[in-house]
Design a protein around this motif. Sequence first.
Motif, PDB file in Angstrom:
ATOM      1  N   THR A 103       0.775  -1.289   0.129  1.00  0.00           N
ATOM      2  CA  THR A 103      -0.038  -0.124   0.156  1.00  0.00           C
ATOM      3  C   THR A 103       0.945   1.188   0.077  1.00  0.00           C
ATOM      4  OG1 THR A 103      -1.591  -1.114   1.317  1.00  0.00           O
ATOM      5  CG2 THR A 103      -1.927   1.233   1.270  1.00  0.00           C
ATOM      6  N   ASN A 104       0.495   2.093  -1.225  1.00  0.00           N
ATOM      7  CA  ASN A 104       1.322   3.297  -0.929  1.00  0.00           C
ATOM      8  C   ASN A 104       2.848   3.164  -1.197  1.00  0.00           C
ATOM      9  OD1 ASN A 104      -0.978   4.987  -1.662  1.00  0.00           O
ATOM     10  ND2 ASN A 104      -1.306   5.105   0.469  1.00  0.00           N
ATOM     11  N   ASN A 112       6.166   6.814  -6.654  1.00  0.00           N
ATOM     12  CA  ASN A 112       5.637   6.530  -5.417  1.00  0.00           C
ATOM     13  C   ASN A 112       4.034   6.027  -5.589  1.00  0.00           C
ATOM     14  OD1 ASN A 112       4.444   8.887  -5.897  1.00  0.00           O
ATOM     15  ND2 ASN A 112       5.626   9.789  -4.396  1.00  0.00           N
ATOM     16  N   ALA A 113       3.720   5.786  -4.400  1.00  0.00           N
ATOM     17  CA  ALA A 113       2.096   5.472  -4.408  1.00  0.00           C
ATOM     18  C   ALA A 113       1.620   4.189  -5.091  1.00  0.00           C
ATOM     19  CB  ALA A 113       1.156   6.770  -4.585  1.00  0.00           C
ATOM     20  N   PHE A 114       2.572   3.145  -4.972  1.00  0.00           N
ATOM     21  CA  PHE A 114       2.060   1.625  -5.687  1.00  0.00           C
ATOM     22  C   PHE A 114       1.185   1.049  -4.632  1.00  0.00           C
ATOM     23  CE2 PHE A 114       5.574   2.866  -8.450  1.00  0.00           C
ATOM     24  CZ  PHE A 114       5.064   2.374  -9.558  1.00  0.00           C
ATOM     25  N   HIS A 131      -1.488   2.931  -9.233  1.00  0.00           N
ATOM     26  CA  HIS A 131      -0.377   3.941  -9.097  1.00  0.00           C
ATOM     27  C   HIS A 131      -0.880   5.216  -9.233  1.00  0.00           C
ATOM     28  CE1 HIS A 131       3.544   5.404 -10.954  1.00  0.00           C
ATOM     29  NE2 HIS A 131       3.507   5.776  -9.559  1.00  0.00           N
ATOM     30  N   GLY A 132      -0.864   5.839  -7.958  1.00  0.00           N
ATOM     31  CA  GLY A 132      -1.909   7.068  -7.855  1.00  0.00           C
ATOM     32  C   GLY A 132      -3.394   7.024  -8.411  1.00  0.00           C
ATOM     33  N   LYS A 133      -3.597   7.411  -9.554  1.00  0.00           N
ATOM     34  CA  LYS A 133      -5.145   7.548  -9.690  1.00  0.00           C
ATOM     35  C   LYS A 133      -5.265   6.455 -11.059  1.00  0.00           C
ATOM     36  CE  LYS A 133      -6.054  12.093  -8.334  1.00  0.00           C
ATOM     37  NZ  LYS A 133      -6.944  13.410  -8.806  1.00  0.00           N
TER      38      LYS A 133
END
Length: 155
Positions: A103-104, A112-114, A131-133
């Motif tokens: 998470t993230n 980042n934010a995977f 991944h992000g949005k």
Amino acid sequence: MCSMVLLLSLGSGMAADSTQREMLEKKFEQQMSGATLVGHFSVDGKNNGKPPREERYEIASAKKISGDQWMITARIKYGEHDVSVPMPLNVYWAGDTPVISLTNLTIPGLGNAFTSRVMFFEGRYAGTWQHGKVGGNLWGKIEYAKQKTDESPEK
């Protein structure tokens, strides 16, 4: 007396569960170390009539750190990216089926934010990624080192 029998039976069941979990974790570690995940991924809303994109993850090693925390060292290839990186993540169990959960997570060289949930069973993997949005699905087969050796043409 009935209470004592119930407590003893519960205690032995937990010991059996603990032993079974240790065996499953050892098997997962052995199967994933040296394995290659070969498959495809989709991007939500981006079909455009094209086939899903290919992905490849070469797992150098999988080691349990403690509890549900594992360190997976992998070479990740997709698009123009090709990086090798150790990733701390969680492995949870749905019965006898391991599910990787991150998470993230920041992955050096990729961003980042995977976030992902991926299950493994009978030589296959499937899951979701974000991944992000942007997100989608991923699936494929697991090639084990022994399979790669057995399937190589004889010289």
